[in-house]
Write a protein that holds these residues in place. Sequence first.
Motif, PDB file in Angstrom:
ATOM      1  N   GLY A   1       0.800  -1.219   0.000  1.00 25.67           N
ATOM      2  CA  GLY A   1       0.000   0.000   0.000  1.00 25.67           C
ATOM      3  C   GLY A   1       0.829   1.264   0.000  1.00 25.67           C
ATOM      4  O   GLY A   1       0.387   2.300  -0.499  1.00 25.67           O
ATOM      5  N   ILE A   2       2.054   1.198   0.539  1.00 23.77           N
ATOM      6  CA  ILE A   2       2.896   2.397   0.573  1.00 23.77           C
ATOM      7  C   ILE A   2       3.317   2.818  -0.837  1.00 23.77           C
ATOM      8  O   ILE A   2       3.759   3.958  -1.047  1.00 23.77           O
ATOM      9  CB  ILE A   2       4.149   2.177   1.442  1.00 23.77           C
ATOM     10  CG1 ILE A   2       4.963   1.001   0.918  1.00 23.77           C
ATOM     11  CG2 ILE A   2       3.767   1.992   2.889  1.00 23.77           C
ATOM     12  CD1 ILE A   2       6.278   0.824   1.656  1.00 23.77           C
ATOM     13  N   PHE A   3       3.193   1.903  -1.792  1.00 21.88           N
ATOM     14  CA  PHE A   3       3.504   2.228  -3.189  1.00 21.88           C
ATOM     15  C   PHE A   3       2.248   2.492  -4.016  1.00 21.88           C
ATOM     16  O   PHE A   3       2.329   2.720  -5.218  1.00 21.88           O
ATOM     17  CB  PHE A   3       4.301   1.096  -3.837  1.00 21.88           C
ATOM     18  CG  PHE A   3       5.562   0.735  -3.099  1.00 21.88           C
ATOM     19  CD1 PHE A   3       6.599   1.644  -3.001  1.00 21.88           C
ATOM     20  CD2 PHE A   3       5.684  -0.494  -2.490  1.00 21.88           C
ATOM     21  CE1 PHE A   3       7.773   1.312  -2.323  1.00 21.88           C
ATOM     22  CE2 PHE A   3       6.849  -0.828  -1.802  1.00 21.88           C
ATOM     23  CZ  PHE A   3       7.892   0.075  -1.715  1.00 21.88           C
ATOM     24  N   GLY A   4       1.084   2.421  -3.381  1.00 27.49           N
ATOM     25  CA  GLY A   4      -0.174   2.626  -4.107  1.00 27.49           C
ATOM     26  C   GLY A   4      -0.508   1.499  -5.057  1.00 27.49           C
ATOM     27  O   GLY A   4      -1.286   1.690  -6.009  1.00 27.49           O
ATOM     28  N   ALA A   5       0.031   0.288  -4.807  1.00 26.67           N
ATOM     29  CA  ALA A   5      -0.154  -0.822  -5.741  1.00 26.67           C
ATOM     30  C   ALA A   5      -1.620  -1.182  -5.927  1.00 26.67           C
ATOM     31  O   ALA A   5      -2.055  -1.519  -7.042  1.00 26.67           O
ATOM     32  CB  ALA A   5       0.624  -2.049  -5.252  1.00 26.67           C
ATOM     33  N   HIS A   6      -2.401  -1.134  -4.858  1.00 25.48           N
ATOM     34  CA  HIS A   6      -3.816  -1.503  -4.962  1.00 25.48           C
ATOM     35  C   HIS A   6      -4.590  -0.499  -5.807  1.00 25.48           C
ATOM     36  O   HIS A   6      -5.528  -0.871  -6.510  1.00 25.48           O
ATOM     37  CB  HIS A   6      -4.451  -1.633  -3.577  1.00 25.48           C
ATOM     38  CG  HIS A   6      -4.295  -0.433  -2.699  1.00 25.48           C
ATOM     39  ND1 HIS A   6      -3.068   0.108  -2.377  1.00 25.48           N
ATOM     40  CD2 HIS A   6      -5.227   0.348  -2.068  1.00 25.48           C
ATOM     41  CE1 HIS A   6      -3.247   1.152  -1.590  1.00 25.48           C
ATOM     42  NE2 HIS A   6      -4.539   1.324  -1.396  1.00 25.48           N
TER      43      HIS A   6
END
Length: 237
Positions: free
Chosen positions: A174-179
Amino acid sequence: MPGKLIGISPPHEGRVYWLDTLRPMTVGRVPGNDVVLEHEATVSARHALIHFTSPHFSVEDLNSENGTYVNEYRVVGTAWPLRHNDRLRLGQAEFRFAVEVGRQLEVPPRQMERAGSYPAAYHAAAPPAHYGDDPRGETESYPDYAEEDDILPEHYAPAPKSHVTAGLLAMLFGIFGAHHFYMDRPERGWPVLLSGAFTCSAGWLLTFPLGVLQGILYLVAGQDEFERKYIRGRRFL
């Protein structure tokens, strides 16, 4: 791939309104719209806009008084894609959206009537049943060729997004905005990704717990609720 609206609620029950793939079509209560619902008090003068952007049709609400709904979820803001057998409600007027697989008709019959002819492919594929029974020429009735089990080409609708995959991506990456990228929300993913890069990872102190929370919500929601709230409804939390 021609599309159509099939009336569900009276007085439109059984009527078919063909949709044009070449230009946007307006739906409303007054003459001048492409689809005229003249006797529907809950339909605004110019209620909604339906247009085709490959590979699917989409609907937009034109600031109507009583709203536009897809499968009972209100269309707000941007255009919403329509999928085969979606239920479309304008005010209290209900329709089923369907696509005709394998058809080559690009112009709805009403426009072809104005030109005085029908394309040969249309005669061969779907001859009209009661064409011209409305003296205003605003609507036509056709046999219903779209069945519930019609097989759609793979490119018609986007692949469904799994609530499990989205949940795991949110919790682990989530820290990379993958979702967000997985759910086709790059406008949310890029700020999350860049927040850590431009703040020397300080931004991740916020995005990490937020991603974990979103992941839990996705997993708990179940597939149907996930699609309704977070895919079609575009909710953040």
